[in-house]
Design a protein around this motif. Structure first.
Motif, PDB file in Angstrom:
ATOM      1  N   ARG A  97      -0.781   3.246   2.184  1.00 18.44           N
ATOM      2  CA  ARG A  97       0.348   2.446   2.435  1.00 18.44           C
ATOM      3  C   ARG A  97       1.641   2.622   1.922  1.00 18.44           C
ATOM      4  NH1 ARG A  97      -0.109   1.794   0.379  1.00 18.44           N
ATOM      5  NH2 ARG A  97      -0.241   1.797  -0.732  1.00 18.44           N
ATOM      6  N   ARG A 135      -1.732   1.250   2.087  1.00 22.90           N
ATOM      7  CA  ARG A 135      -2.011   0.041   1.746  1.00 22.90           C
ATOM      8  C   ARG A 135      -1.273  -0.972   2.708  1.00 22.90           C
ATOM      9  NH1 ARG A 135      -0.900   1.175  -3.252  1.00 22.90           N
ATOM     10  NH2 ARG A 135       0.822   0.127  -4.183  1.00 22.90           N
ATOM     11  N   ALA A 136      -1.488  -2.319   2.451  1.00 17.06           N
ATOM     12  CA  ALA A 136      -0.564  -3.160   3.168  1.00 17.06           C
ATOM     13  C   ALA A 136       0.710  -3.491   2.677  1.00 17.06           C
ATOM     14  CB  ALA A 136      -1.163  -4.522   3.555  1.00 17.06           C
ATOM     15  N   ALA A 189      -9.717  -6.538   6.056  1.00 16.24           N
ATOM     16  CA  ALA A 189      -8.401  -7.106   5.517  1.00 16.24           C
ATOM     17  C   ALA A 189      -7.790  -8.022   6.606  1.00 16.24           C
ATOM     18  CB  ALA A 189      -7.391  -5.740   5.371  1.00 16.24           C
ATOM     19  N   MET A 208      -2.369  -5.537  11.108  1.00 13.43           N
ATOM     20  CA  MET A 208      -3.526  -5.191  10.697  1.00 13.43           C
ATOM     21  C   MET A 208      -4.745  -5.384  11.729  1.00 13.43           C
ATOM     22  SD  MET A 208      -4.906  -4.299   7.698  1.00 13.43           S
ATOM     23  CE  MET A 208      -3.835  -4.610   6.331  1.00 13.43           C
ATOM     24  N   SER A 253      -6.130  -3.815  -0.248  1.00 14.94           N
ATOM     25  CA  SER A 253      -5.136  -4.277   0.527  1.00 14.94           C
ATOM     26  C   SER A 253      -4.890  -5.791   0.028  1.00 14.94           C
ATOM     27  CB  SER A 253      -5.722  -4.738   2.144  1.00 14.94           C
ATOM     28  OG  SER A 253      -5.822  -3.243   2.641  1.00 14.94           O
ATOM     29  N   TYR A 260      -1.670  -6.322  -2.295  1.00 14.94           N
ATOM     30  CA  TYR A 260      -0.549  -7.090  -1.681  1.00 14.94           C
ATOM     31  C   TYR A 260       0.012  -8.317  -2.263  1.00 14.94           C
ATOM     32  CZ  TYR A 260       1.496 -10.175   1.735  1.00 14.94           C
ATOM     33  OH  TYR A 260       2.388 -11.098   2.578  1.00 14.94           O
TER      34      TYR A 260
END
Length: 335
Positions: free
Chosen positions: A3, A20-21, A84, A217, A254, A258
């Motif tokens: 991410r 990732r987010a 997630a 997501m 995540s 985040y």
């Protein structure tokens, strides 16, 4: 793992981290500055949060590799994105009314980029060590940074990164002793990461808070689940121990990063944030060594160091260019 997590509306894309987010900023906050730190101790806390997020992501990726013999790469992606998505949907409770076709198109594109980024990255780390995989992957965001900047200095930093990649191919068979398919997947993940950054920014402008992220997501989970079930089998994915490890991967890759990055971005300038994220190939190499016992040759370590230096240099050059043009843009026109 896969991410960018920099504020998508910042002028400087983060150029080195596992997938990732990202944290979409609230609607209308494209230029919202971070709160200025009030001394060294105040700066230390957000820096620690960013580094902690990087450690969480990369050790989460290492945990995912240990799960792959049970669930396969596609199965791990499905478990991670599904877990997630559930967490983010429960926490954010995004509204689904009041949006137009263009808004939903942006969310779908963001979710597709997220699914592709994660899917390709996990296919890569199933074949090649974690450190080199992240090093190859960050070339996507780095290329995006060079294209956005269009400055000679950015081209020089890109050249330094290419020197690092060339070092990965100086020994052994294939691509520097790496599985060529794995290397190709890592580069593909980097391209999807660049797309992820672009659509993350657009989503952040169209949806409030993290609503767009939660919806994207969910889209990524829906796209990944059929592939994961076909690859690993429903019975395998629903084994309690496998589910628990999948939730752990989602939490480390995540949810926790985040949250930590969102907190850090409130007090840390985006360029500083992105420079700190440039350390993540090194964190990935450390996670590969400690968790997966993946050693590195000295040429691999030097290659990772060159890519980190190139990422930091590109971010700093872009941030200086933005600072130099900001006063001119803000100056009143002569009347």
């Amino acid at each position: 793992m896969s991410r960018s997590a920099a504020s998508p509306d910042s002028a400087v894309p983060a150029v080195a981290t596992a997938p990732r987010a990202a944290a979409p900023a609230p609607t209308g906050s494209a230029t919202t500055p971070a709160e200025p730190p009030r001394g060294g101790s105040a700066l230390l806390a957000p820096v620690a949060l960013v580094i902690g997020a990087g450690v969480s992501v990369q050790f989460g990726a290492a945990l995912a590799v240990t799960l792959m013999p049970k669930a396969g790469a596609a199965g791990v992606v499905a478990l991670r994105l599904a877990a997630a998505a559930v967490v983010l949907l429960l926490v954010c409770r995004p509204k689904v009314r009041g949006y137009g076709r263009a808004d939903w198109g942006t969310v779908l594109a963001f979710g597709l980029a997220m699914a592709g980024m994660n899917g390709m990255f996990y296919q890569a780390v199933d074949r090649i060590p974690l450190g080199p995989a992240v090093t190859l992957e960050v070339l996507g965001p780095l290329a995006l940074s060079v294209l956005v900047s269009r400055r000679l200095s950015s081209l020089l930093w890109a050249g330094l990164a290419l020197c690092g990649v060339a070092l990965l191919s100086t020994h052994g068979g294939g691509f520097g002793g790496l599985d060529p398919i794995g290397a190709a997947f890592a580069l593909g993940a980097g391209a999807m990461w660049a797309a992820y950054i672009v659509f993350s920014a657009r989503t952040g402008r169209r949806f409030p808070q993290a609503d767009g992220l939660a919806l994207a997501m969910a889209v990524a989970a829906v796209l990944s689940l059929p592939i994961g079930v076909a690859d690993a089998g429903w019975a395998t994915l629903t084994v309690p121990s496998t589910l628990a490890l999948g939730f752990g991967v989602a939490l480390m890759s995540s949810v926790l990063p985040y949250t930590m990055e969102l907190l850090a971005l409130r007090r840390l300038p985006a360029p500083t944030f992105a420079v700190l994220m440039s350390l993540e190939p090194a964190i990935a190499a450390l996670a590969g060594l400690l968790v997966l016992h993946q050693g590195l040759a000295w040429t691999d370590a030097l290659a990772i160091a060159l890519v980190i230096a190139a990422s930091m240099g590109a971010v700093r050059a872009q941030s200086r260019a933005a600072a130099a043009t900001a006063p001119a843009q803000a100056a009143p026109q002569p009347g």
